[in-house]
Write a protein that holds these residues in place. Structure first.
Motif, PDB file in Angstrom:
ATOM      1  N   UNK A  16     -36.654  29.141  10.513  1.00 37.01           N
ATOM      2  CA  UNK A  16     -37.756  28.310  11.012  1.00 37.01           C
ATOM      3  C   UNK A  16     -37.323  26.837  11.014  1.00 37.01           C
ATOM      4  N   UNK A  17     -36.677  26.421   9.933  1.00 43.59           N
ATOM      5  CA  UNK A  17     -36.180  25.035   9.871  1.00 43.59           C
ATOM      6  C   UNK A  17     -35.191  24.781  10.996  1.00 43.59           C
ATOM      7  N   UNK A  18     -34.344  25.775  11.274  1.00 43.88           N
ATOM      8  CA  UNK A  18     -33.345  25.642  12.334  1.00 43.88           C
ATOM      9  C   UNK A  18     -34.023  25.451  13.697  1.00 43.88           C
ATOM     10  N   UNK A  19     -35.081  26.213  13.923  1.00 40.26           N
ATOM     11  CA  UNK A  19     -35.805  26.060  15.192  1.00 40.26           C
ATOM     12  C   UNK A  19     -36.498  24.700  15.254  1.00 40.26           C
ATOM     13  N   UNK A  20     -37.074  24.263  14.127  1.00 45.51           N
ATOM     14  CA  UNK A  20     -37.797  22.982  14.111  1.00 45.51           C
ATOM     15  C   UNK A  20     -36.864  21.797  14.349  1.00 45.51           C
ATOM     16  N   UNK A  21     -35.604  21.953  13.934  1.00 47.77           N
ATOM     17  CA  UNK A  21     -34.658  20.838  14.037  1.00 47.77           C
ATOM     18  C   UNK A  21     -34.471  20.370  15.471  1.00 47.77           C
ATOM     19  N   UNK A  22     -34.761  21.243  16.420  1.00 47.14           N
ATOM     20  CA  UNK A  22     -34.625  20.852  17.828  1.00 47.14           C
ATOM     21  C   UNK A  22     -35.878  20.144  18.326  1.00 47.14           C
ATOM     22  N   UNK A  23     -36.854  19.947  17.450  1.00 43.38           N
ATOM     23  CA  UNK A  23     -38.156  19.370  17.835  1.00 43.38           C
ATOM     24  C   UNK A  23     -38.687  20.054  19.091  1.00 43.38           C
ATOM     25  N   UNK A  24     -38.866  21.369  19.005  1.00 41.95           N
ATOM     26  CA  UNK A  24     -39.309  22.107  20.190  1.00 41.95           C
ATOM     27  C   UNK A  24     -40.760  21.777  20.518  1.00 41.95           C
ATOM     28  N   UNK A  25     -41.093  21.945  21.794  1.00 45.97           N
ATOM     29  CA  UNK A  25     -42.485  21.749  22.204  1.00 45.97           C
ATOM     30  C   UNK A  25     -43.314  22.984  21.855  1.00 45.97           C
ATOM     31  N   UNK A  26     -42.669  24.129  21.910  1.00 45.12           N
ATOM     32  CA  UNK A  26     -43.340  25.392  21.583  1.00 45.12           C
ATOM     33  C   UNK A  26     -42.430  26.190  20.663  1.00 45.12           C
ATOM     34  N   UNK A  27     -43.024  26.869  19.687  1.00 42.66           N
ATOM     35  CA  UNK A  27     -42.242  27.768  18.838  1.00 42.66           C
ATOM     36  C   UNK A  27     -42.704  29.201  19.077  1.00 42.66           C
ATOM     37  N   UNK A  28     -41.743  30.081  19.363  1.00 37.96           N
ATOM     38  CA  UNK A  28     -42.058  31.495  19.541  1.00 37.96           C
ATOM     39  C   UNK A  28     -41.607  32.243  18.289  1.00 37.96           C
ATOM     40  N   UNK A  29     -42.455  33.126  17.811  1.00 39.85           N
ATOM     41  CA  UNK A  29     -42.087  33.969  16.664  1.00 39.85           C
ATOM     42  C   UNK A  29     -42.209  35.420  17.106  1.00 39.85           C
ATOM     43  N   UNK A  30     -41.131  36.175  17.025  1.00 40.44           N
ATOM     44  CA  UNK A  30     -41.207  37.594  17.364  1.00 40.44           C
ATOM     45  C   UNK A  30     -41.147  38.432  16.090  1.00 40.44           C
ATOM     46  N   UNK A  31     -42.298  38.852  15.632  1.00 39.70           N
ATOM     47  CA  UNK A  31     -42.418  39.642  14.398  1.00 39.70           C
ATOM     48  C   UNK A  31     -41.583  39.056  13.261  1.00 39.70           C
ATOM     49  N   UNK A  32     -41.885  37.816  12.881  1.00 45.84           N
ATOM     50  CA  UNK A  32     -41.028  37.126  11.919  1.00 45.84           C
ATOM     51  C   UNK A  32     -41.039  37.741  10.517  1.00 45.84           C
ATOM     52  N   UNK A  33     -42.041  38.573  10.216  1.00 47.84           N
ATOM     53  CA  UNK A  33     -42.089  39.127   8.852  1.00 47.84           C
ATOM     54  C   UNK A  33     -41.853  40.630   8.828  1.00 47.84           C
ATOM     55  N   UNK A  34     -41.575  41.230   9.990  1.00 48.13           N
ATOM     56  CA  UNK A  34     -41.475  42.696  10.029  1.00 48.13           C
ATOM     57  C   UNK A  34     -40.253  43.246   9.310  1.00 48.13           C
ATOM     58  N   UNK A  35     -39.210  42.414   9.169  1.00 46.07           N
ATOM     59  CA  UNK A  35     -38.006  42.917   8.511  1.00 46.07           C
ATOM     60  C   UNK A  35     -37.977  42.545   7.024  1.00 46.07           C
ATOM     61  N   UNK A  36     -39.087  41.989   6.530  1.00 46.82           N
ATOM     62  CA  UNK A  36     -39.080  41.481   5.157  1.00 46.82           C
ATOM     63  C   UNK A  36     -39.671  42.479   4.172  1.00 46.82           C
ATOM     64  N   UNK A  37     -39.172  42.430   2.944  1.00 46.06           N
ATOM     65  CA  UNK A  37     -39.822  43.176   1.877  1.00 46.06           C
ATOM     66  C   UNK A  37     -41.216  42.577   1.687  1.00 46.06           C
ATOM     67  N   UNK A  38     -42.190  43.432   1.336  1.00 46.96           N
ATOM     68  CA  UNK A  38     -43.589  42.962   1.278  1.00 46.96           C
ATOM     69  C   UNK A  38     -43.778  41.698   0.434  1.00 46.96           C
ATOM     70  N   UNK A  39     -43.053  41.586  -0.670  1.00 44.68           N
ATOM     71  CA  UNK A  39     -43.294  40.433  -1.551  1.00 44.68           C
ATOM     72  C   UNK A  39     -42.812  39.114  -0.939  1.00 44.68           C
ATOM     73  N   UNK A  40     -42.087  39.201   0.161  1.00 49.28           N
ATOM     74  CA  UNK A  40     -41.568  37.965   0.772  1.00 49.28           C
ATOM     75  C   UNK A  40     -42.345  37.530   2.009  1.00 49.28           C
TER      76      UNK A  40
END
Ligand SMILES: Nc1ncnc2c1ncn2[C@@H]1O[C@H](COP(=O)(O)OP(=O)(O)O)[C@@H](O)[C@H]1O
Ligand SMILES: [Mg+2]
Lengths: 214, 249
Positions: free
Chosen positions: B154-178
């Motif tokens: 997310x920080x990497x995407x923000x560094x470009x100062x994007x006008x729009x941020x797209x998230x494609x299932x950003x938490x689907x690969x994570x263990x529940x506690x994360x």
């Protein structure tokens, strides 16, 4: 009765010729093979086709055929290089196909998500290749490229078949005069083998040094 | 009469097929600056493909997509720079595995925006601190947990100062506690006024952060509404079925 020592100078020159052919041939193959690999993985269809055809043709003909074609065929159409240069060019052209495949296979070990992320960040194809994909592919390309190097070294001995005085050429020359036979060629074989094994060893060390954990 | 606000992102009658499969079918969607749109729908309904069309990772065959009034150009330098305005966060993080967290965040600003290295590094440190990873700047992806990797992404995407941020299932690969550590960062971004399009199955996030919810099915937008409308009074049978499945599992 001459001894091997009396041929020392010639043997060293022969060894030098074999090594310089190998280094020049490999360097040429590396440059051309990298360009071909970029063609083959790049987005431009005609270039992909050029890369594919090149690789499929060159890796499916014997190096000796290519050498004979170049040494005897080129002068027929008015292109004349000295023998040494012709052999070096053949080694580079022939092995470029193998370099291309080694690089392409290495690149394919890098998960596609890496290039996608680079693309999504606005990196161009070349930027992503240079800063994201190739550095990660490098490790898995080392052993295959060492194998190509060894292939160039061993292939360079075919130079003797078209009259270049490389290491094997010198061995044949000495044998003509002295008839030392098997022992002489066994010694030449041992020299080739020790260079090849040495390169393999160095490649293994380099590979461990650049390992990236995923 | 006040001027009609031009949407920051306009997807207009976009269609994208893969061979015989129509992945996105005649989709239109306007996203205003600062808006958070959550896209939901069953697997295979075309959510990822829509996201990938928005920054032209896939080329759509019909319709137009404009960002801040500019239509997506053909592949090449112009596209590369426009793509840089649209940040993308992937399900599988896709951090560059040979680089540290700091280098991951710095790479695109330096290469694409030609930001001087020391400026990019300062910026990257600030962004990593913002996602709670000030102490991980020098870690490599393999030394980070999934949640930490996604926050670096997310920080990497923000560094470009994007006008729009797209998230494609950003938490689907994570263990529940994360999951929550990543969602918390996303909620903060939404509060700060970031324009976001988020594909997710996290209905809690949708309720908390979404201005609108888009429900997709078989490549089409079937329903668009506020979270309130969508969760309490879905107008279509398909949306009701989808909700009952996802909320009762
Ligand atoms: N690269 C591709 N090649 C072929 N078919 C694809 C490709 N990407 C997606 N699809 C198909 O397009 C449809 C929509 O997929 P996708 O956008 O990934 O859905 P979602 O993200 O909602 O699960 C699916 O039927 C999928 O199989
Ligand atoms: Mg998807």
């Amino acid at each position: 009765m001459s001894t091997l020592a009396s041929y020392f100078g010639q043997i060293m020159v022969g060894l030098g010729t074999a090594l310089s052919l190998t280094v020049i041939g490999f360097a040429g193959a590396l440059v051309l093979g990298t360009i071909l690999a970029v063609f083959r993985i790049g987005p431009i269809t005609p270039l992909r086709l050029v890369g594919t055809v090149y690789v499929e043709v060159l890796r499916n003909i014997p190096l000796l055929c290519l050498l004979i074609l170049f040494v005897f065929g080129l002068p027929d159409i008015g292109i004349v290089f000295d023998l040494y240069t012709t052999v070096a060019i053949c080694l580079a052209l022939f092995n470029a196909a193998f370099v291309c495949e080694a690089i392409r296979t290495g690149i394919n070990t890098v998960p596609v998500g890496q290039a996608e992320a680079a693309r999504a960040l606005g990196l161009t194809f070349t930027q992503s290749l240079r800063t994201v994909v190739l550095p990660q592919a490098f490790q898995s390309m080392i052993q295959p490229l060492v194998n190509v190097f060894i292939g160039v070294l061993l292939g360079s001995s075919l130079a003797s078949a078209v009259g270049v005085m490389d290491l094997l050429g010198v061995a044949q020359f000495i044998n003509l005069h002295q008839a030392w036979g098997i022992g002489l060629f066994a010694a030449a074989a041992a020299v080739y083998a020790s260079i090849a094994l040495g390169m393999g060893f160095l490649g293994g060390r380099l590979e461990r040094k650049v390992a990236i954990s995923r | 009469m006040p001027p009609v606000a031009v949407p920051l992102l306009r997807v207009d009658r976009v269609t994208k097929s893969f061979g015989a499969v129509v992945a996105v079918s005649d989709v239109s969607l306007d996203v205003a600056a600062g808006e958070v749109v959550v896209i939901v729908g069953a697997s295979g309904s075309g959510k990822s493909t829509l996201c990938r069309c928005i920054n032209r990772m896939e080329k759509h065959e019909a319709g137009t997509i404009t960002i801040d009034g500019a239509e997506l150009p053909e592949e090449g330098r112009a596209l590369a720079s426009l793509r840089a305005d649209v940040g993308m966060v992937f399900q599988s993080f896709n951090l560059f595995s040979h680089l540290t967290a700091l280098e991951n965040v710095m790479l695109a600003p330096v290469m694409v925006r030609k930001t001087p290295k020391h400026v990019a590094a300062e910026d990257a440190k600030r962004l990593l601190a913002r996602v709670g990873l000030a102490d991980k700047v020098n870690s490599r992806p393999s030394e980070l947990s999934g949640g930490q990797q996604q926050r670096v992404a997310i920080a990497r995407a923000l560094a470009m100062r994007p006008k729009v941020l797209l998230f494609d299932e950003p938490t689907s690969a994570l263990d529940p506690e994360m999951v929550s550590e990543v969602l918390d960062v996303m909620v903060e971004l939404a509060k700060d006024g970031m324009t976001m399009v988020v594909v997710t199955h996290e209905m809690g996030f949708a309720r908390r952060a979404a201005d609108r919810i888009v429900y997709m099915d078989e490549g089409r937008v079937v329903e668009i509404g506020t979270p309130e409308e969508f969760f309490t009074a879905p107008t279509t049978e398909r949306a009701r079925n989808f909700l009952s499945k996802i909320l009762n599992h």
